[in-house]
Scaffold this motif. Structure first.
Motif, PDB file in Angstrom:
ATOM      1  N   ASP A  31       9.916  18.136 -35.625  1.00 40.79           N
ATOM      2  CA  ASP A  31       8.832  18.991 -36.031  1.00 40.79           C
ATOM      3  C   ASP A  31       9.353  20.344 -36.599  1.00 40.79           C
ATOM      4  O   ASP A  31       8.946  20.511 -37.863  1.00 40.79           O
ATOM      5  CB  ASP A  31       7.637  19.301 -35.138  1.00 40.79           C
ATOM      6  N   ALA A  32      10.072  20.946 -36.015  1.00 46.43           N
ATOM      7  CA  ALA A  32      10.759  22.130 -36.516  1.00 46.43           C
ATOM      8  C   ALA A  32      11.395  21.994 -37.786  1.00 46.43           C
ATOM      9  O   ALA A  32      11.403  22.731 -38.879  1.00 46.43           O
ATOM     10  CB  ALA A  32      11.815  22.726 -35.577  1.00 46.43           C
ATOM     11  N   ALA A  33      12.232  20.990 -37.759  1.00 41.66           N
ATOM     12  CA  ALA A  33      13.080  20.675 -39.006  1.00 41.66           C
ATOM     13  C   ALA A  33      12.325  20.311 -40.211  1.00 41.66           C
ATOM     14  O   ALA A  33      12.303  20.780 -41.336  1.00 41.66           O
ATOM     15  CB  ALA A  33      14.087  19.211 -38.961  1.00 41.66           C
ATOM     16  N   ASP A  34      11.081  19.582 -40.116  1.00 43.79           N
ATOM     17  CA  ASP A  34      10.147  19.041 -41.052  1.00 43.79           C
ATOM     18  C   ASP A  34       9.403  20.389 -41.358  1.00 43.79           C
ATOM     19  O   ASP A  34       9.040  20.541 -42.872  1.00 43.79           O
ATOM     20  CB  ASP A  34       9.306  18.227 -40.403  1.00 43.79           C
ATOM     21  N   ARG A  35       9.075  21.221 -40.510  1.00 41.41           N
ATOM     22  CA  ARG A  35       8.426  22.720 -40.972  1.00 41.41           C
ATOM     23  C   ARG A  35       9.387  23.289 -42.039  1.00 41.41           C
ATOM     24  O   ARG A  35       8.919  23.760 -42.967  1.00 41.41           O
ATOM     25  CB  ARG A  35       8.149  23.496 -39.852  1.00 41.41           C
ATOM     26  N   LEU A  36      10.655  23.596 -41.653  1.00 38.45           N
ATOM     27  CA  LEU A  36      11.566  24.250 -42.495  1.00 38.45           C
ATOM     28  C   LEU A  36      11.946  23.627 -43.598  1.00 38.45           C
ATOM     29  O   LEU A  36      11.718  24.254 -44.774  1.00 38.45           O
ATOM     30  CB  LEU A  36      12.882  24.144 -41.665  1.00 38.45           C
ATOM     31  N   LYS A  37      11.865  22.230 -43.884  1.00 30.03           N
ATOM     32  CA  LYS A  37      11.800  21.666 -45.200  1.00 30.03           C
ATOM     33  C   LYS A  37      10.610  21.940 -46.005  1.00 30.03           C
ATOM     34  O   LYS A  37      10.668  21.889 -47.204  1.00 30.03           O
ATOM     35  CB  LYS A  37      11.944  19.899 -45.003  1.00 30.03           C
ATOM     36  N   ALA A  38       9.346  21.850 -45.353  1.00 27.28           N
ATOM     37  CA  ALA A  38       8.187  22.286 -46.136  1.00 27.28           C
ATOM     38  C   ALA A  38       8.311  23.611 -46.955  1.00 27.28           C
ATOM     39  O   ALA A  38       7.563  23.772 -47.830  1.00 27.28           O
ATOM     40  CB  ALA A  38       7.034  22.172 -45.192  1.00 27.28           C
ATOM     41  N   ILE A  39       9.046  24.441 -46.182  1.00 24.16           N
ATOM     42  CA  ILE A  39       8.853  25.846 -46.577  1.00 24.16           C
ATOM     43  C   ILE A  39      10.051  26.394 -47.556  1.00 24.16           C
ATOM     44  O   ILE A  39      10.277  27.254 -48.256  1.00 24.16           O
ATOM     45  CB  ILE A  39       8.710  26.986 -45.660  1.00 24.16           C
ATOM     46  N   GLU A  40      11.413  25.482 -47.542  1.00 24.24           N
ATOM     47  CA  GLU A  40      12.500  25.979 -48.014  1.00 24.24           C
ATOM     48  C   GLU A  40      12.450  26.390 -49.516  1.00 24.24           C
ATOM     49  O   GLU A  40      13.304  27.061 -50.220  1.00 24.24           O
ATOM     50  CB  GLU A  40      13.513  24.848 -47.771  1.00 24.24           C
ATOM     51  N   GLY A  41      11.610  25.617 -50.293  1.00 23.88           N
ATOM     52  CA  GLY A  41      11.371  25.904 -51.676  1.00 23.88           C
ATOM     53  C   GLY A  41      10.847  27.322 -52.088  1.00 23.88           C
ATOM     54  O   GLY A  41      10.902  27.878 -53.021  1.00 23.88           O
ATOM     55  N   LEU A  42      10.175  27.989 -50.836  1.00 33.28           N
ATOM     56  CA  LEU A  42       9.849  29.379 -50.979  1.00 33.28           C
ATOM     57  C   LEU A  42      10.823  30.222 -50.806  1.00 33.28           C
ATOM     58  O   LEU A  42      10.568  31.527 -50.773  1.00 33.28           O
ATOM     59  CB  LEU A  42       8.456  29.611 -50.352  1.00 33.28           C
ATOM     60  N   ILE A  43      12.041  29.901 -50.062  1.00 39.22           N
ATOM     61  CA  ILE A  43      12.984  30.654 -49.660  1.00 39.22           C
ATOM     62  C   ILE A  43      14.112  30.701 -50.762  1.00 39.22           C
ATOM     63  O   ILE A  43      14.319  29.779 -51.306  1.00 39.22           O
ATOM     64  CB  ILE A  43      13.333  30.432 -48.307  1.00 39.22           C
ATOM     65  N   PRO A  44      14.596  32.018 -51.017  1.00 42.44           N
ATOM     66  CA  PRO A  44      15.519  32.077 -52.120  1.00 42.44           C
ATOM     67  C   PRO A  44      16.748  31.439 -51.763  1.00 42.44           C
ATOM     68  O   PRO A  44      17.255  31.092 -50.460  1.00 42.44           O
ATOM     69  CB  PRO A  44      15.707  33.473 -52.038  1.00 42.44           C
ATOM     70  N   VAL A  45      17.312  30.682 -52.609  1.00 42.94           N
ATOM     71  CA  VAL A  45      18.433  29.703 -52.472  1.00 42.94           C
ATOM     72  C   VAL A  45      19.605  30.332 -51.516  1.00 42.94           C
ATOM     73  O   VAL A  45      20.422  29.671 -50.562  1.00 42.94           O
ATOM     74  CB  VAL A  45      19.016  28.968 -53.749  1.00 42.94           C
ATOM     75  N   GLU A  46      20.185  31.409 -52.075  1.00 45.17           N
ATOM     76  CA  GLU A  46      21.133  32.190 -51.276  1.00 45.17           C
ATOM     77  C   GLU A  46      20.927  32.389 -49.690  1.00 45.17           C
ATOM     78  O   GLU A  46      21.865  32.667 -49.059  1.00 45.17           O
ATOM     79  CB  GLU A  46      21.633  33.310 -51.991  1.00 45.17           C
ATOM     80  N   MET A  47      19.495  32.424 -49.338  1.00 45.71           N
ATOM     81  CA  MET A  47      19.169  32.800 -48.012  1.00 45.71           C
ATOM     82  C   MET A  47      19.362  31.529 -47.269  1.00 45.71           C
ATOM     83  O   MET A  47      19.275  31.686 -46.040  1.00 45.71           O
ATOM     84  CB  MET A  47      18.034  33.406 -47.926  1.00 45.71           C
ATOM     85  N   ARG A  48      18.828  30.217 -47.664  1.00 42.96           N
ATOM     86  CA  ARG A  48      18.739  28.824 -46.975  1.00 42.96           C
ATOM     87  C   ARG A  48      19.738  28.603 -45.715  1.00 42.96           C
ATOM     88  O   ARG A  48      19.383  28.331 -44.856  1.00 42.96           O
ATOM     89  CB  ARG A  48      18.649  27.998 -48.008  1.00 42.96           C
ATOM     90  N   PRO A  49      20.989  28.925 -46.118  1.00 44.12           N
ATOM     91  CA  PRO A  49      21.850  28.506 -45.172  1.00 44.12           C
ATOM     92  C   PRO A  49      22.001  29.681 -44.101  1.00 44.12           C
ATOM     93  O   PRO A  49      22.491  29.237 -42.874  1.00 44.12           O
ATOM     94  CB  PRO A  49      23.474  28.832 -45.812  1.00 44.12           C
ATOM     95  N   ALA A  50      21.279  30.786 -43.982  1.00 40.53           N
ATOM     96  CA  ALA A  50      21.264  31.660 -42.878  1.00 40.53           C
ATOM     97  C   ALA A  50      20.059  31.292 -42.197  1.00 40.53           C
ATOM     98  O   ALA A  50      19.963  32.184 -41.082  1.00 40.53           O
ATOM     99  CB  ALA A  50      21.342  33.165 -43.578  1.00 40.53           C
ATOM    100  N   ILE A  51      19.451  30.554 -42.370  1.00 36.89           N
ATOM    101  CA  ILE A  51      18.043  30.330 -41.706  1.00 36.89           C
ATOM    102  C   ILE A  51      18.092  28.799 -40.722  1.00 36.89           C
ATOM    103  O   ILE A  51      18.292  27.783 -41.652  1.00 36.89           O
ATOM    104  CB  ILE A  51      16.798  30.228 -42.658  1.00 36.89           C
ATOM    105  N   LYS A  52      17.706  29.055 -39.758  1.00 46.15           N
ATOM    106  CA  LYS A  52      17.453  27.560 -38.785  1.00 46.15           C
ATOM    107  C   LYS A  52      16.280  27.672 -38.226  1.00 46.15           C
ATOM    108  O   LYS A  52      15.596  28.733 -37.817  1.00 46.15           O
ATOM    109  CB  LYS A  52      18.800  27.860 -37.717  1.00 46.15           C
ATOM    110  N   PRO A  53      15.675  26.408 -38.031  1.00 55.12           N
ATOM    111  CA  PRO A  53      14.222  26.333 -37.439  1.00 55.12           C
ATOM    112  C   PRO A  53      14.399  26.436 -35.949  1.00 55.12           C
ATOM    113  O   PRO A  53      15.278  26.183 -35.306  1.00 55.12           O
ATOM    114  CB  PRO A  53      14.102  24.820 -37.676  1.00 55.12           C
ATOM    115  N   GLY A  54      13.406  27.207 -35.480  1.00 52.43           N
ATOM    116  CA  GLY A  54      13.295  27.556 -34.035  1.00 52.43           C
ATOM    117  C   GLY A  54      12.029  26.743 -33.419  1.00 52.43           C
ATOM    118  O   GLY A  54      11.257  25.813 -34.234  1.00 52.43           O
ATOM    119  N   PRO A  55      11.730  26.865 -32.108  1.00 50.45           N
ATOM    120  CA  PRO A  55      10.551  26.198 -31.473  1.00 50.45           C
ATOM    121  C   PRO A  55       9.233  26.643 -32.098  1.00 50.45           C
ATOM    122  O   PRO A  55       9.104  27.786 -32.523  1.00 50.45           O
ATOM    123  CB  PRO A  55      10.809  26.595 -29.965  1.00 50.45           C
ATOM    124  N   ALA A  56       8.510  25.900 -31.811  1.00 49.46           N
ATOM    125  CA  ALA A  56       6.851  26.322 -32.170  1.00 49.46           C
ATOM    126  C   ALA A  56       6.153  26.193 -30.906  1.00 49.46           C
ATOM    127  O   ALA A  56       6.373  25.229 -30.058  1.00 49.46           O
ATOM    128  CB  ALA A  56       6.246  25.192 -33.323  1.00 49.46           C
TER     129      ALA A  56
END
Length: 103
Positions: A31-56
């Motif tokens: 679920d956390a991975a799916d959430r991150l995938k849903a928003i990754e297009g809104l996050i600048p490309v260069e920042m994406r590797p620095a972000i990991k999904p956490g718990p909900a």
């Protein structure tokens, strides 16, 4: 006396089928991975590797971020990210941003 042990290997999904606790943990991680995938297009490309999904938990979702600069940018984006998640069917009131410290 010689003893020979045989270990049967199986996949994580097979293990989860046999353990409700593991199945729940696996579902939360997916679920956390799916959430991150849903928003990754809104996050600048260069920042994406620095972000990991956490718990909900309830209506709060956690993002784990490397670095305070990336955390500051995510805080600015948070209302847009929440709106995207809600539009995709998740009930999210806020996103908690946790800066990962190096050990």
């Amino acid at each position: 006396m010689s003893s020979t042990r045989r270990f049967n290997s199986f996949t994580l999904l097979q293990a989860a089928d046999g353990s409700p606790t593991l199945a729940g943990l696996l579902a939360r991680a997916q679920d956390a991975a799916d959430r991150l995938k849903a928003i990754e297009g809104l996050i600048p490309v260069e920042m994406r590797p620095a972000i990991k999904p956490g718990p909900a938990e309830d209506d709060v979702w956690c993002l784990i971020v490397q670095g305070s600069a990336a955390a500051a940018k995510l805080r600015q984006l948070a209302p847009t990210l929440v709106a995207r998640l809600n539009a995709r069917g998740w009930k999210v009131a806020s996103i908690r941003i946790k800066v990962q410290t190096r050990r």
